[in-house]
Design a protein around this motif. Structure first.
Motif, mmCIF file in Angstrom:
data_model
loop_
_atom_site.group_PDB
_atom_site.id
_atom_site.type_symbol
_atom_site.label_atom_id
_atom_site.label_comp_id
_atom_site.label_asym_id
_atom_site.label_seq_id
_atom_site.Cartn_x
_atom_site.Cartn_y
_atom_site.Cartn_z
ATOM 1 N N LYS A 176 1.788 3.346 -9.728
ATOM 2 C CA LYS A 176 0.881 4.483 -9.975
ATOM 3 C C LYS A 176 -0.547 4.171 -9.529
ATOM 4 O O LYS A 176 -1.523 4.648 -10.110
ATOM 5 C CB LYS A 176 0.871 4.871 -11.465
ATOM 6 C CG LYS A 176 2.252 5.086 -12.071
ATOM 7 C CD LYS A 176 3.055 6.144 -11.309
ATOM 8 C CE LYS A 176 4.443 6.335 -11.935
ATOM 9 N NZ LYS A 176 5.292 7.261 -11.153
ATOM 10 N N GLU A 177 -0.659 3.338 -8.474
ATOM 11 C CA GLU A 177 -1.964 3.003 -7.914
ATOM 12 C C GLU A 177 -2.184 3.837 -6.660
ATOM 13 O O GLU A 177 -1.344 3.842 -5.750
ATOM 14 C CB GLU A 177 -2.050 1.510 -7.568
ATOM 15 C CG GLU A 177 -1.982 0.597 -8.777
ATOM 16 C CD GLU A 177 -2.038 -0.865 -8.386
ATOM 17 O OE1 GLU A 177 -2.081 -1.157 -7.173
ATOM 18 O OE2 GLU A 177 -2.039 -1.717 -9.291
ATOM 19 N N LYS A 178 -3.322 4.515 -6.604
ATOM 20 C CA LYS A 178 -3.608 5.408 -5.489
ATOM 21 C C LYS A 178 -3.912 4.627 -4.222
ATOM 22 O O LYS A 178 -4.595 3.608 -4.245
ATOM 23 C CB LYS A 178 -4.805 6.300 -5.837
ATOM 24 C CG LYS A 178 -5.103 7.357 -4.792
ATOM 25 C CD LYS A 178 -6.270 8.228 -5.231
ATOM 26 C CE LYS A 178 -6.584 9.289 -4.174
ATOM 27 N NZ LYS A 178 -7.736 10.143 -4.584
ATOM 28 N N THR A 179 -3.366 5.099 -3.090
ATOM 29 C CA THR A 179 -3.661 4.513 -1.781
ATOM 30 C C THR A 179 -4.853 5.258 -1.180
ATOM 31 O O THR A 179 -4.806 6.468 -1.000
ATOM 32 C CB THR A 179 -2.445 4.624 -0.834
ATOM 33 O OG1 THR A 179 -1.343 3.936 -1.433
ATOM 34 C CG2 THR A 179 -2.754 3.990 0.512
ATOM 35 N N SER A 180 -5.929 4.522 -0.876
ATOM 36 C CA SER A 180 -7.162 5.129 -0.392
ATOM 37 C C SER A 180 -7.100 5.405 1.110
ATOM 38 O O SER A 180 -6.172 4.964 1.806
ATOM 39 C CB SER A 180 -8.346 4.201 -0.683
ATOM 40 O OG SER A 180 -8.217 2.991 0.052
ATOM 41 N N ASP A 240 -7.081 2.313 3.058
ATOM 42 C CA ASP A 240 -5.757 1.680 3.087
ATOM 43 C C ASP A 240 -4.905 2.255 4.218
ATOM 44 O O ASP A 240 -4.172 1.516 4.895
ATOM 45 C CB ASP A 240 -5.029 1.887 1.755
ATOM 46 C CG ASP A 240 -5.560 0.992 0.658
ATOM 47 O OD1 ASP A 240 -6.028 -0.115 0.983
ATOM 48 O OD2 ASP A 240 -5.518 1.383 -0.523
ATOM 49 N N TRP A 241 -4.985 3.567 4.431
ATOM 50 C CA TRP A 241 -4.220 4.186 5.508
ATOM 51 C C TRP A 241 -4.711 3.698 6.867
ATOM 52 O O TRP A 241 -3.899 3.495 7.782
ATOM 53 C CB TRP A 241 -4.306 5.706 5.426
ATOM 54 C CG TRP A 241 -3.535 6.284 4.279
ATOM 55 C CD1 TRP A 241 -4.032 6.902 3.177
ATOM 56 C CD2 TRP A 241 -2.109 6.250 4.108
ATOM 57 N NE1 TRP A 241 -3.020 7.260 2.319
ATOM 58 C CE2 TRP A 241 -1.820 6.885 2.865
ATOM 59 C CE3 TRP A 241 -1.050 5.745 4.868
ATOM 60 C CZ2 TRP A 241 -0.528 7.028 2.386
ATOM 61 C CZ3 TRP A 241 0.245 5.888 4.386
ATOM 62 C CH2 TRP A 241 0.494 6.527 3.158
ATOM 63 N N ALA A 266 2.880 1.159 -3.684
ATOM 64 C CA ALA A 266 2.107 1.062 -4.928
ATOM 65 C C ALA A 266 1.926 2.406 -5.638
ATOM 66 O O ALA A 266 2.026 2.461 -6.870
ATOM 67 C CB ALA A 266 0.748 0.416 -4.650
ATOM 68 N N PRO A 267 1.673 3.523 -4.918
ATOM 69 C CA PRO A 267 1.518 4.799 -5.639
ATOM 70 C C PRO A 267 2.761 5.189 -6.433
ATOM 71 O O PRO A 267 2.650 5.778 -7.516
ATOM 72 C CB PRO A 267 1.247 5.801 -4.505
ATOM 73 C CG PRO A 267 0.668 4.981 -3.402
ATOM 74 C CD PRO A 267 1.389 3.664 -3.483
ATOM 75 N N TRP A 268 3.930 4.876 -5.909
ATOM 76 C CA TRP A 268 5.177 5.217 -6.598
ATOM 77 C C TRP A 268 5.530 4.198 -7.674
ATOM 78 O O TRP A 268 5.903 4.554 -8.788
ATOM 79 C CB TRP A 268 6.309 5.313 -5.575
ATOM 80 C CG TRP A 268 7.666 5.359 -6.200
ATOM 81 C CD1 TRP A 268 8.242 6.411 -6.850
ATOM 82 C CD2 TRP A 268 8.617 4.279 -6.264
ATOM 83 N NE1 TRP A 268 9.492 6.069 -7.312
ATOM 84 C CE2 TRP A 268 9.753 4.768 -6.962
ATOM 85 C CE3 TRP A 268 8.629 2.981 -5.791
ATOM 86 C CZ2 TRP A 268 10.867 3.981 -7.200
ATOM 87 C CZ3 TRP A 268 9.740 2.186 -6.033
ATOM 88 C CH2 TRP A 268 10.841 2.685 -6.730
ATOM 89 N N ALA A 311 0.828 -1.215 0.000
ATOM 90 C CA ALA A 311 0.000 0.000 0.000
ATOM 91 C C ALA A 311 0.859 1.261 0.000
ATOM 92 O O ALA A 311 0.506 2.261 -0.631
ATOM 93 C CB ALA A 311 -0.933 -0.011 1.209
#
Length: 288
Positions: free
Chosen positions: A109-113, A116-117, A104-106, A101
């Motif tokens: 390029k999948e956004k962490t919701s 997820d946090w 993945a954004p880096w 999680a």
């Protein structure tokens, strides 16, 4: 028995076979690096024989990254299992989704919701509980190495997701070959007993080799939700088998932390699938 029923049975068998790894590693009296080296050499040979004619090795960054991540997972898991309780080793490895999680954004390029946090916060809280128990110096290092297992598992997962036609077999075989090469220098310091050799053969051929063949067959015939739920048998039965066969009991705070981690990981995998299924059902009703 239907094909679906066979898939459920084989997935459960895979989870139980994987869960037996902790006990087998505990019973083998040899250097952790030598154990993981021989296990991987046998596993690689088994997988090459099982999947001969269907393998497509490449030199892409993500396939090599997956192989290195898998090798790191194998090496640190054996070392952690030898240095701390088997429960700590397997349950801390299941924190891998936290790193997925975060990275993945880096990487993908999948956004962490936001959810997820929240999942990350709960899982990290569970991780902290593993270090509340009174630990020896080796036990502390075992826990730290087990955290590295989770990180290696995350790297493997991210690199597998990045492959357009992801097939785990080639990367897994390459990971086993890297691990066998790393363990080679440690195999000459001493000689394992006949009983330990039986354990090594079981770990390499069955616990790592044949079990993956079962997994790859079953995963294609099961839904993601079913697979997630069935595979939670591994972290549940791993410490139970070690307690029964080796007499090792994890600390109370580690058990609490384990329930928190497994609960969070399972919820993160299950809830999105349930929401997706609900949305699909609502769409079907509108069409009708």
């Amino acid at each position: 028995m239907s094909e679906k029923s066979k898939a459920v049975f084989l997935m459960a068998a895979t989870a139980l076979i994987w869960s037996s790894g902790g006990l087998a590693i505990k019973l083998v009296e040899w250097s952790p690096m030598a154990i993981t080296g021989v296990r991987s050499a046998l596993a690689a040979l088994t997988l090459v024989l099982v999947f001969r004619g269907r393998l497509k090795f490449g030199v892409s960054f993500v396939q090599l990254g997956a192989a290195v991540g898998y090798a790191g997972l194998l090496i640190t898991n054996v070392a952690a299992t030898k240095l701390t309780t088997s429960a700590n080793a397997i349950l801390l490895a299941y924190t891998a989704p936290v790193y997925v999680a975060l990275l993945a954004p880096w990487f993908l390029k999948e956004k962490t919701s936001r959810s997820d946090w929240l999942f990350i916060a709960v899982t990290v809280g569970g991780m902290v509980l593993f270090f509340v128990d009174k630990l020896s110096a080796t036990g502390l290092w075992g826990n730290i190495i087990a955290v590295a297992t989770g990180f290696s598992y995350a790297i493997f997962t991210l690199c597998m997701r990045a492959q357009k036609s992801a097939s785990p077999v080639e990367s897994v075989i390459m990971g086993h070959m890297i691990t066998a090469f790393c363990g080679l220098p440690f195999m000459f310091g001493s000689t394992p007993s006949a009983e330990s050799w039986l354990g090594l053969i079981y770990l390499g051929i069955f616990q790592q080799g044949i079990s993956l063949a079962l997994y790859t067959w079953a995963i294609k015939r099961l839904g993601a939700l079913e697979a997630i739920l069935i595979m939670t048998l591994e972290p549940i039965f791993n410490p139970i088998l070690v307690a029964l066969g080796y007499g090792e009991i994890p600390g109370k705070w580690a058990l609490v932390g384990g329930f928190v981690v497994i609960g969070a990981v399972t919820a993160r995998g299950v809830l999105p699938l349930l929401k997706r299924e609900k949305a699909v059902n609502m769409q079907r009703r509108r069409i009708k």
